[in-house]
Motif scaffolding. Structure first.
Motif, PDB file in Angstrom:
ATOM      1  N   UNK A 134     -59.111  89.759 -44.344  1.00 39.98           N
ATOM      2  CA  UNK A 134     -60.538  89.685 -44.686  1.00 39.98           C
ATOM      3  C   UNK A 134     -60.774  88.668 -45.794  1.00 39.98           C
ATOM      4  N   UNK A 135     -59.883  88.681 -46.796  1.00 41.65           N
ATOM      5  CA  UNK A 135     -60.011  87.730 -47.898  1.00 41.65           C
ATOM      6  C   UNK A 135     -59.832  86.294 -47.396  1.00 41.65           C
ATOM      7  N   UNK A 136     -58.893  86.080 -46.475  1.00 38.52           N
ATOM      8  CA  UNK A 136     -58.703  84.735 -45.930  1.00 38.52           C
ATOM      9  C   UNK A 136     -59.948  84.269 -45.173  1.00 38.52           C
ATOM     10  N   UNK A 137     -60.578  85.180 -44.445  1.00 36.73           N
ATOM     11  CA  UNK A 137     -61.801  84.806 -43.731  1.00 36.73           C
ATOM     12  C   UNK A 137     -62.875  84.326 -44.712  1.00 36.73           C
ATOM     13  N   UNK A 138     -62.988  85.001 -45.867  1.00 34.94           N
ATOM     14  CA  UNK A 138     -63.954  84.589 -46.892  1.00 34.94           C
ATOM     15  C   UNK A 138     -63.601  83.209 -47.430  1.00 34.94           C
ATOM     16  N   UNK A 139     -62.303  82.992 -47.697  1.00 34.38           N
ATOM     17  CA  UNK A 139     -61.863  81.687 -48.204  1.00 34.38           C
ATOM     18  C   UNK A 139     -62.123  80.587 -47.177  1.00 34.38           C
ATOM     19  N   UNK A 140     -61.808  80.858 -45.902  1.00 30.82           N
ATOM     20  CA  UNK A 140     -62.050  79.881 -44.832  1.00 30.82           C
ATOM     21  C   UNK A 140     -63.532  79.511 -44.757  1.00 30.82           C
ATOM     22  N   UNK A 141     -64.394  80.524 -44.806  1.00 27.88           N
ATOM     23  CA  UNK A 141     -65.835  80.290 -44.692  1.00 27.88           C
ATOM     24  C   UNK A 141     -66.368  79.511 -45.893  1.00 27.88           C
ATOM     25  N   UNK A 142     -65.830  79.795 -47.072  1.00 25.70           N
ATOM     26  CA  UNK A 142     -66.268  79.083 -48.272  1.00 25.70           C
ATOM     27  C   UNK A 142     -65.949  77.597 -48.176  1.00 25.70           C
ATOM     28  N   UNK A 143     -64.718  77.274 -47.772  1.00 26.90           N
ATOM     29  CA  UNK A 143     -64.315  75.869 -47.648  1.00 26.90           C
ATOM     30  C   UNK A 143     -65.150  75.173 -46.578  1.00 26.90           C
ATOM     31  N   UNK A 144     -65.326  75.821 -45.445  1.00 25.68           N
ATOM     32  CA  UNK A 144     -66.099  75.215 -44.355  1.00 25.68           C
ATOM     33  C   UNK A 144     -67.558  75.017 -44.754  1.00 25.68           C
ATOM     34  N   UNK A 145     -68.122  75.988 -45.473  1.00 29.74           N
ATOM     35  CA  UNK A 145     -69.524  75.891 -45.853  1.00 29.74           C
ATOM     36  C   UNK A 145     -69.804  74.767 -46.825  1.00 29.74           C
TER      37      UNK A 145
END
Length: 379
Positions: free
Chosen positions: A199-210
């Motif tokens: 779940x934490x990785x998904x947040x990190x992935x979304x932050x970088x992409x955003x």
């Protein structure tokens, strides 16, 4: 009052920027803050009170880490500024103060050179306010930082209830968020994470992409780091490392680091390292030196450095990477970043340290030349 008249002594103020006009004099002052003569007769001037100006500076330079050594009123290019001399507590013997200016009327930070960059102070404020809207700060402050050995940046500070709770930096030419850290108190946290690593990785992935759009990266490490608060275990943080990918090969330096609060899922830290232009990477992406040859070259070099350790050397990994780390502020020439074999290894000495350490050797994948060795503990 921050400034009093107790225990006077003689002193002078720090140097103003080139092109400025400052009224300097040696006067009786307090040992805490040295006052310049430009601060006299401010009654009815319409300027920000000195105590208020000092409080504004403290939002960026808190008393826990910095001393305010001096303050004066300076005129530069037709405007008036308070000039503060700041001394880091980590370097109390530093010769000379670090000069810091704020507008004497508005209280906004000012730095010489800020008008020469593409992103203005107001634009930087809007970008930061939009990027961190969910944080609901009372105030956003931005200051241009220009240090000769590093690229310029807009440093930003999010303030709530007169306390800076988040700070970071922004690229003054592109408006890209470069880094930030968010202070989240650990008190009251449970000992175990509430959200999972995935779940934490998904947040990190979304932050970088955003914030960066579609870019070629690969997560190289995702770990949970436990912490203690007053000796009691608390949920620490998730740390994710991402490598920039060029021609399907990861970079040594360029990439991202993102830290996540394991209880709330909030981003507590973000660093964007994207320092090399695309044309700086070598066009030769197929290695002429084999993995076996690179490993043997490092073993031979290890024997030269520490012959007594050679029987205990253990190869941990050998992988192709772009050796793109370089000195801050340097722009590599086109085609100058080499493809290399990164050989990680240890020996009995390194394994016995707390925590165990890893040594690294670099071998040019085209020529077989050893580009570097980090094996100081083995010497």
């Amino acid at each position: 009052m921050i400034i009093s008249a107790d225990t006077p002594q003689h002193g002078t103020i720090s140097q103003a920027p080139t092109g400025s006009r400052t009224e300097n004099a040696t006067i009786l002052v307090t040992p805490q803050i040295i006052l310049g003569s430009g601060l006299q007769n401010l009654t009815g001037s319409g300027l920000l009170p000195v105590d208020t100006a000092t409080d504004r500076v403290r939002l960026e330079y808190p008393a826990l880490h910095y001393t305010v050594a001096s303050v004066n009123l300076t005129e530069w290019e037709g405007r008036q500024y308070y000039e503060f001399g700041i001394i880091p507590l980590s370097d109390p013997d530093k010769e000379g103060n670090v000069p810091v200016w704020i507008d004497a009327i508005s209280g906004e930070p000012f730095s010489p050179g800020q008008d020469a960059v593409k992103i203005t102070a107001e634009q930087a404020k809007r970008i930061v306010t939009t990027s961190f809207r969910s944080q609901k700060p009372d105030t956003v402050r931005v200051r241009y930082r220009d240090i000769p050995t590093t690229p310029g940046s807009w440093d930003f500070f999010l303030v709530k209830m007169n306390t800076t709770f988040l700070s970071g930096s922004l690229d003054p030419e592109t408006g890209q968020i470069i880094s930030f850290s968010n202070r989240i108190p650990a008190g009251g946290q449970p000992a175990a994470p509430v959200i999972s690593l995935a779940e934490a990785q998904r947040i990190a992935d979304q932050t970088i992409a955003g914030w960066n759009g579609p870019i070629s990266i690969n997560m190289s490490a995702g770990t949970f780091e436990s912490q203690k608060e007053n000796g009691t275990p608390v949920a620490g943080r998730y740390v994710f490392e991402y490598d920039r990918i060029i021609l399907d090969i990861p970079c040594e330096g360029d990439g991202f680091t993102v830290t996540i609060d394991p209880v709330t899922g909030d981003i507590t830290g973000y660093e964007r390292r994207w320092n090399n232009p695309d044309n700086a990477f070598s066009i030769a992406s197929e290695p002429l030196v084999t993995k076996r040859e690179a490993t043997f070259a490092i073993l031979q070099k290890t024997m030269e450095i520490s012959p007594e350790s050679i029987n205990s050397v253990r190869i941990l990994s050998t992988q192709l990477q772009w050796k793109d780390q370089h000195a801050p502020g340097v722009t590599p020439r086109p085609g100058s970043i080499p493809l290399a074999w990164n050989v990680a290894f240890d020996d009995e000495t390194l394994r016995a340290t707390t925590p165990p350490m890893t040594a690294t050797g670099w071998v040019d994948a085209q020529t077989g030349t050893i580009l570097g060795m980090d094996y100081t503990r083995g010497q």
